[in-house]
Design a protein around this motif. Structure first.
Motif, mmCIF file in Angstrom:
data_model
loop_
_atom_site.group_PDB
_atom_site.id
_atom_site.type_symbol
_atom_site.label_atom_id
_atom_site.label_comp_id
_atom_site.label_asym_id
_atom_site.label_seq_id
_atom_site.Cartn_x
_atom_site.Cartn_y
_atom_site.Cartn_z
ATOM 1 N N TYR A 45 60.038 43.223 -4.385
ATOM 2 C CA TYR A 45 60.373 41.909 -3.225
ATOM 3 C C TYR A 45 60.400 41.076 -2.609
ATOM 4 O O TYR A 45 60.258 40.126 -1.639
ATOM 5 N N GLY A 46 61.763 40.627 -3.812
ATOM 6 C CA GLY A 46 62.405 39.615 -4.034
ATOM 7 C C GLY A 46 63.669 39.720 -3.068
ATOM 8 O O GLY A 46 64.884 39.609 -2.959
ATOM 9 N N ILE A 47 63.977 41.182 -2.620
ATOM 10 C CA ILE A 47 65.380 41.611 -1.890
ATOM 11 C C ILE A 47 65.220 41.482 -0.365
ATOM 12 O O ILE A 47 64.452 42.030 0.178
ATOM 13 N N PRO A 48 65.467 40.851 0.409
ATOM 14 C CA PRO A 48 66.086 41.102 1.671
ATOM 15 C C PRO A 48 66.150 42.128 2.368
ATOM 16 O O PRO A 48 66.828 43.200 1.935
ATOM 17 N N ASP A 49 66.058 42.758 3.945
ATOM 18 C CA ASP A 49 66.483 44.243 4.381
ATOM 19 C C ASP A 49 67.663 44.543 4.619
ATOM 20 O O ASP A 49 68.065 45.888 4.128
ATOM 21 N N ALA B 72 56.815 46.075 -12.427
ATOM 22 C CA ALA B 72 58.298 45.460 -12.537
ATOM 23 C C ALA B 72 58.877 46.092 -10.973
ATOM 24 O O ALA B 72 59.177 45.199 -10.024
ATOM 25 N N PHE B 73 58.621 47.230 -10.461
ATOM 26 C CA PHE B 73 59.344 47.752 -9.545
ATOM 27 C C PHE B 73 58.872 46.248 -8.162
ATOM 28 O O PHE B 73 59.697 46.186 -7.668
ATOM 29 N N ALA B 74 57.618 46.344 -8.000
ATOM 30 C CA ALA B 74 56.782 45.926 -7.066
ATOM 31 C C ALA B 74 57.725 44.247 -6.631
ATOM 32 O O ALA B 74 58.272 43.896 -5.478
ATOM 33 N N SER B 75 57.864 43.405 -7.850
ATOM 34 C CA SER B 75 58.339 42.675 -7.952
ATOM 35 C C SER B 75 60.067 42.149 -7.576
ATOM 36 O O SER B 75 59.855 41.395 -6.714
ATOM 37 N N THR C 153 61.141 47.435 1.720
ATOM 38 C CA THR C 153 61.014 45.768 1.929
ATOM 39 C C THR C 153 59.796 45.428 2.089
ATOM 40 O O THR C 153 59.814 44.408 0.676
ATOM 41 N N SER C 154 58.805 46.471 2.223
ATOM 42 C CA SER C 154 57.075 45.901 2.594
ATOM 43 C C SER C 154 56.411 46.120 1.157
ATOM 44 O O SER C 154 55.520 45.425 1.320
ATOM 45 N N LEU C 155 56.968 47.259 0.598
ATOM 46 C CA LEU C 155 56.356 47.637 0.670
ATOM 47 C C LEU C 155 55.688 46.976 -1.426
ATOM 48 O O LEU C 155 54.240 46.940 -1.142
ATOM 49 N N GLY C 156 56.948 46.421 -1.799
ATOM 50 C CA GLY C 156 56.141 45.518 -2.850
ATOM 51 C C GLY C 156 54.915 44.775 -2.165
ATOM 52 O O GLY C 156 54.602 44.366 -3.207
ATOM 53 N N GLY C 157 55.517 43.706 -1.642
ATOM 54 C CA GLY C 157 54.315 42.541 -0.639
ATOM 55 C C GLY C 157 52.764 43.435 -0.592
ATOM 56 O O GLY C 157 52.257 42.889 -1.505
ATOM 57 N N TRP C 158 52.748 44.288 -0.148
ATOM 58 C CA TRP C 158 51.553 45.365 0.303
ATOM 59 C C TRP C 158 51.229 45.559 -1.347
ATOM 60 O O TRP C 158 49.404 45.630 -1.622
#
Ligand SMILES: Nc1ncnc2c1ncn2[C@@H]1O[C@H](COP(=O)(O)OP(=O)(O)OP(=O)(O)O)[C@@H](O)[C@H]1O
Ligand SMILES: [Mg+2]
Lengths: 345, 319
Positions: free
Chosen positions: B130-134, B124-127, B191-196
């Motif tokens: 992932y969606g919020i711009p930096d 949930a956290f990652a999703s 901002t990039s953690l979720g994607g990884w």
């Protein structure tokens, strides 16, 4: 190959083992009430069509089923060399880790994917040894010795990455690794299906020699009846998750008493006999989520009667050999059919 | 690539030279000719020369390591790049390493304990992340943490280092650098953690289904060894390419964040250069971006070779 009169002790005893997978359509009973004993030094071949549950039994025995699979009931009792018995189902995760490979190892179906592609064979050996408290030097010596025994170039293979080895070499590597910790039982899941006929030949020879030398028991899964006949002491025929016939190899192959075993034998090509007819078994295996009532094989069986369609046949013992058990109502008819076929050839 | 940026920049509207010429004409009542000469001397640059001529000169100097001078400040562009690049490399690089490391670890554990509470919370956290711009994260940080709650000594954290502090390999200077880098680095990580995490989770899931994992389990390997050498290392392979690609975007990705936090890196300078149409500086920065993309591809190959023996060709085969 004959079993010695004073039957050796049982190393692995399985009773009423039931294993199921959770699928979208419901519970799939992949293994149903399977029982057998494996004696010291014995090789038991499990034969049967694709999907009948052979691999599932093996994975269940070492409790490595995928997350959707569970052992629903039954007993798996293992007898160690010192005579102590181990209830495999009752082992904790830590105990299981100690049990695996040291007591019971496995050669898996598909050697190509059985080796971690990013580490060397030597690392794999050392990892295995370290997990069981064997020191590096001993592990190395033992591995090199075993590689030699399975007819590999020991040093080259030891320092190689998996992708540098051919399919046959990987299969031998796996066989050697399975024996690293001197287990009593080795489970082999179609160890020869992925390789060519000559490689298969040589792997079987190697296996027979090693078995004599190191005296371990084997559960050998195979589609290939000729291979099973050659290597096994005992054969168990599986159909739709159940062992429907089991006995000494000569008994089962020359005097089959179950219609399904008969069907398998009729479908197997034999090179020695020139112009025999091969028959496939009509139809396909039943749905294991909702298995048919009565004998699971009755829909495809040419001997089926009303009795077969309603009540599952009980396991009975053959009068000629008490080790030969079968679950069929028409044993006499089937035995006669096979004898006539053999006489005709 | 250099050719492309060269042409692209010169096609941008609002030529600073003509702006200056007009300004001189207006303010000092000069004729067009006088104003043009004056501006030409000022800028050390004549935009009215044919494009091709400008281009040959530019390329010739480029090969000698001369990137020209800033149209605005007359400082050699090379000097500016060397002054600003370390800040960006440091902050974005640190952010990238932290988010990659954390993402790999958490993503792997998510897959290993799939279906657990840990997995659900983290997914949930990652999703969401992932969606919020930096820049939204940056603005939220500034407004909520800095202005409303006053948890962060915001004003002091802006910039690259405390004014007046003497650079050197000393603990107080390094701590000061980290203190000032905190905001941009934190933003990059978040901002990039979720994607990884999500990529690593799915990669680990497919690795877990591989036969060699089951076989390794059957050999009774310890959990730690299984997770690192068998699961982690194989699941990481596809992510290494992505990591290298991200290295190529270090400068480009830093523009907004560095501007918001007044961080003295290349990204903020690119933004300024674009605003004042400083052609030579823009060209210099684009060149850095182009080089880092090329470099990142080489890096990807090197890393891949290090991690995956199957692509390490020809080294030991000869013997
Ligand atoms: N992970 C799983 N989830 C759900 N069902 C499964 C799973 N693995 C196997 N099955 C089902 O369990 C049954 C037995 O499968 P198993 O792999 O044991 O067969 P097998 O006898 O080894 O076949 P083969 O000879 O093709 O290897 C099959 O019907 C199969 O569809
Ligand atoms: Mg199988």
């Amino acid at each position: 190959m004959t079993v010695t009169p004073a039957a050796p002790e049982v190393v692995l005893s399985v009773r009423n083992l039931c294993i199921s997978y959770l699928t979208r359509r419901g519970r799939l009973r992949a293994v149903n009430k399977v029982s057998f004993d494996l004696h010291a030094g014995e090789t038991l071949a499990l034969i049967g069509e694709s999907g009948c549950g052979k691999s599932t039994i093996n994975l269940g025995l070492i409790r490595l089923l995928p997350p959707t699979g569970t052992i629903d009931s039954g007993e798996i009792v293992y007898r160690r060399r010192d005579g102590q018995t181990v209830d495999v189902r009752g082992l904790t995760t830590g105990q299981l880790r100690q049990f695996l490979w040291r007591e019971c190892s496995m050669v898996f179906q598909g050697a190509l994917n059985s080796l971690n592609p990013v580490i060397k064979i030597s690392s794999m050996i050392y990892d295995t040894a370290a997990a069981h408290g064997m020191d590096k030097k001993e592990a190395r010596d033992r591995a090199l010795d075993l590689f030699q025994k399975v007819r590999l170039d020991p040093r080259r293979v030891f320092n190689a990455y998996p992708h540098e080895l051919s399919g046959g070499m990987r299969q031998r590597t796996l066989l050697a690794t399975a024996l690293l910790l001197r287990p009593q039982v080795v489970l082999m899941d179609e160890p020869t299906t992925a390789v060519d006929i000559l490689t298969q030949r040589s792997i079987i020879d190697v296996l027979k020699r090693l078995r004599e030398e190191l005296n371990f028991s084997v559960i050998f899964i195979s589609h290939d009846l000729a291979v099973a006949a050659e290597i096994a002491d005992t054969v168990a025929t599986m159909y739709a998750g159940e062992i429907i016939e089991m006995g000494p190899v000569a008994e089962v192959f020359y005097r089959p008493r179950h219609a399904y075993t008969l069907g398998l034998l009729e479908a197997a090509p034999r090179l020695s006999v020139g112009r025999e007819e091969l028959h496939s078994i009509p139809g396909s295996p039943p749905d294991l989520v909702e298995p048919p009532p009565g004998c699971r094989f009755h829909l495809r069986c040419r001997f089926a009667t009303d009795e077969c369609r309603t009540t599952p046949p009980p396991l009975t013992t053959a009068p000629e050999d008490e080790r030969h058990t079968v679950a069929c109502y028409h044993t006499a008819t089937i035995l006669k059919t096979r004898q006539e076929e053999l006489a005709r050839d | 690539m250099t050719t492309f940026t060269f042409i692209l920049i010169r096609q941008m509207p609002g030529n600073p030279f003509s702006i200056k010429v007009e300004q001189l004409m207006r303010e000092q009542n000069l004729t067009v000719e006088e104003a043009t000469n004056r501006a030409g001397a000022l800028f050390d640059f004549d935009p009215n020369r044919p494009l091709l001529e400008q281009y040959t000169e530019y390329m010739g100097k480029l090969l000698r390591g001369d990137l020209g001078k800033s149209i605005i400040s007359s400082e050699p562009v090379m000097n500016m790049l060397l002054r600003f690049l370390p800040w960006t490399l440091f902050s974005v690089g640190l952010g990238l390493l932290i988010s990659f490391g954390l993402g790999i670890l958490i993503g792997m554990l998510m897959a290993y304990w799939r279906g657990s509470l840990f997995d659900n919370v983290m997914t949930a956290f990652a999703s969401v992340m992932y969606g919020i711009p930096d820049y939204v994260i940056a603005l939220l940080l500034i407004i909520v943490a800095g202005v409303q709650l006053r948890i962060l000594p915001f004003a002091q954290m802006l910039g690259g280092s405390t004014p007046g502090i003497e650079p050197g390999f000393r603990l107080d200077y390094i701590l000061d650098l980290l203190f000032h880098a905190f905001l941009p680095v934190f933003t990059y990580v978040i901002t990039s953690l979720g994607g990884w995490m999500l990529t690593m989770k799915s990669s680990t899931m497919s690795t877990l289904g591989e036969d060699y994992i089951t076989v390794a389990r059957a050999r009774g390997l310890s959990q730690r060894r299984l997770l690192t050498a068998y699961i982690g290392r194989n699941a990481m392979l596809p992510l290494v390419t992505r990591l290298a690609i991200s290295v190529g975007f270090i400068v480009g990705g830093a523009v907004i964040i560095e501007t918001l936090y007044q961080y003295p890196g290349l990204g903020r300078n690119l933004a300024t250069a674009i605003l004042v149409r400083d052609y030579t500086v823009m060209q210099g920065i684009f060149l850095v971006i182009a080089i880092s993309v090329v470099f990142s591809n080489i890096l990807a190959d090197l890393l891949f070779g290090l991690l995956d023996p199957r692509v390490r060709l020809g080294k030991e085969d000869a013997s």
